[in-house]
Design an enzyme around this catalytic site. Structure first.
Site, PDB file in Angstrom:
ATOM      1  N   ASN A  17      -1.704  -7.823  -5.874  1.00 22.42           N
ATOM      2  CA  ASN A  17      -1.314  -6.910  -6.947  1.00 22.42           C
ATOM      3  C   ASN A  17       0.140  -7.133  -7.359  1.00 22.42           C
ATOM      4  O   ASN A  17       0.476  -7.055  -8.545  1.00 22.42           O
ATOM      5  CB  ASN A  17      -1.565  -5.471  -6.511  1.00 22.42           C
ATOM      6  CG  ASN A  17      -3.034  -5.153  -6.478  1.00 22.42           C
ATOM      7  OD1 ASN A  17      -3.665  -5.003  -7.520  1.00 22.42           O
ATOM      8  ND2 ASN A  17      -3.607  -5.115  -5.286  1.00 22.42           N
ATOM      9  N   LEU A 113       3.879   8.091   2.800  1.00 26.13           N
ATOM     10  CA  LEU A 113       5.293   8.433   2.635  1.00 26.13           C
ATOM     11  C   LEU A 113       5.518   9.930   2.804  1.00 26.13           C
ATOM     12  O   LEU A 113       4.787  10.750   2.249  1.00 26.13           O
ATOM     13  CB  LEU A 113       5.762   7.966   1.253  1.00 26.13           C
ATOM     14  CG  LEU A 113       5.755   6.434   1.083  1.00 26.13           C
ATOM     15  CD1 LEU A 113       5.830   6.054  -0.386  1.00 26.13           C
ATOM     16  CD2 LEU A 113       6.909   5.814   1.864  1.00 26.13           C
ATOM     17  N   HIS A 132      -4.481   2.928  -5.966  1.00 27.27           N
ATOM     18  CA  HIS A 132      -5.440   3.406  -4.964  1.00 27.27           C
ATOM     19  C   HIS A 132      -6.857   2.986  -5.359  1.00 27.27           C
ATOM     20  O   HIS A 132      -7.268   3.241  -6.505  1.00 27.27           O
ATOM     21  CB  HIS A 132      -5.349   4.927  -4.843  1.00 27.27           C
ATOM     22  CG  HIS A 132      -6.275   5.503  -3.826  1.00 27.27           C
ATOM     23  ND1 HIS A 132      -6.177   5.213  -2.487  1.00 27.27           N
ATOM     24  CD2 HIS A 132      -7.321   6.350  -3.966  1.00 27.27           C
ATOM     25  CE1 HIS A 132      -7.131   5.851  -1.841  1.00 27.27           C
ATOM     26  NE2 HIS A 132      -7.855   6.535  -2.716  1.00 27.27           N
ATOM     27  N   GLU A 201      -8.136  -3.664 -10.169  1.00 22.75           N
ATOM     28  CA  GLU A 201      -6.782  -3.325  -9.700  1.00 22.75           C
ATOM     29  C   GLU A 201      -5.727  -4.193 -10.382  1.00 22.75           C
ATOM     30  O   GLU A 201      -4.686  -3.702 -10.802  1.00 22.75           O
ATOM     31  CB  GLU A 201      -6.686  -3.514  -8.182  1.00 22.75           C
ATOM     32  CG  GLU A 201      -7.366  -2.438  -7.378  1.00 22.75           C
ATOM     33  CD  GLU A 201      -7.139  -2.613  -5.887  1.00 22.75           C
ATOM     34  OE1 GLU A 201      -7.044  -1.601  -5.184  1.00 22.75           O
ATOM     35  OE2 GLU A 201      -7.021  -3.782  -5.437  1.00 22.75           O
TER      36      GLU A 201
END
Ligand code: GRF
Length: 222
Positions: A17, A113, A132, A201
């Site tokens: 990605n 996070l 995601h 993606e």
């Protein structure tokens, strides 16, 4: 032309990605125009994505969690290693903010996070987005592709999807920026599903990053 949006990228693995973002920023014409990649940061030194960044001339850094788990040994805590995670996230935030980016893209970054990362970046006005492999309000956390496949095999599911969303403390629940459904009809294997999802993606992360980069650029232009 407004000044380029400064983009830092967090990764953990292969970086396909990340590569999609790099390719989009250098294609003719660029499908991700007016961005500068300030840094690629990995939580794993073995991540192939670091090599992709170096090849593209982007500065890289690695910050692993292990030294923090050694400093704050708390396997039984709930959640486990919370102190280690928060100390790690505070240092990660400082590392990111050194470059004064306008936005951070989590591109296959496999850590959850905490506020210790999110709050300093929010204070600095840095947008944080994540890719995601599931739709908003559907599967959250790790292993979503595998779980979708298992439900498909049980006849409980016909589609899944991909989303780019803003990062908040609640895992994969931040406001979606862009989403795209992935039809599972005729899917013969988990590998085939993974291929379908990665293909989506690679285009959605570019579109999502572009949307936020344009918003950032329009704000800095005034
Ligand atoms: C992607 O499928 C992403 O959705 C998930 O991790 C994978 C990372 O792939 N969180 P890559 O490292 O970008 O190739």
């Amino acid at each position: 032309m407004s000044s380029p949006a400064k983009v830092s990228i967090l990764i953990s693995g292969s970086g396909s990605n990340l590569q999609a973002l790099i390719n989009a920023s250098t294609s003719t014409p660029p499908t991700l125009p007016n961005v500068t990649f300030t840094r690629v940061i990995s939580d794993r030194a073995s991540a192939y994505g670091l090599q992709r960044a170096t090849t593209a001339g982007i500065p890289t850094s690695t910050l692993g969690i292990l030294p923090y788990k050694k400093r704050f040994p708390d396997p039984s805590g709930t959640p486990a290693f919370q102190s280690a995670r928060e100390a790690y996230d505070a240092d990660l935030a400082a590392l990111v903010l050194q470059d004064k980016p306008d936005m951070v893209v989590c591109a296959g970054f496999m850590r959850i996070l905490t506020g210790a990362f999110l709050e300093p970046l929010e204070k600095a006005g840095v947008k944080i987005i994540n890719l995601h492999p599931a739709l908003h309000g559907d599967l959250v956390g790790a292993g979503c592709i595998e779980r979708a496949w298992a439900e498909f095999e049980q006849g409980k599911r016909a589609k899944t999807g991909v989303m780019v969303h803003y990062v908040i403390a609640a895992v994969d629940e931040g406001e979606p920026i862009l989403q795209r459904e992935v039809d599972m009809a005729g899917c013969k294997s988990l590998e085939e599903l993974q291929e379908r999802i990665h293909t989506v993606e690679h285009s959605l992360i570019v579109e999502g990053a572009r949307k936020v980069a344009e918003e950032v650029a329009s704000k800095t232009a005034h």
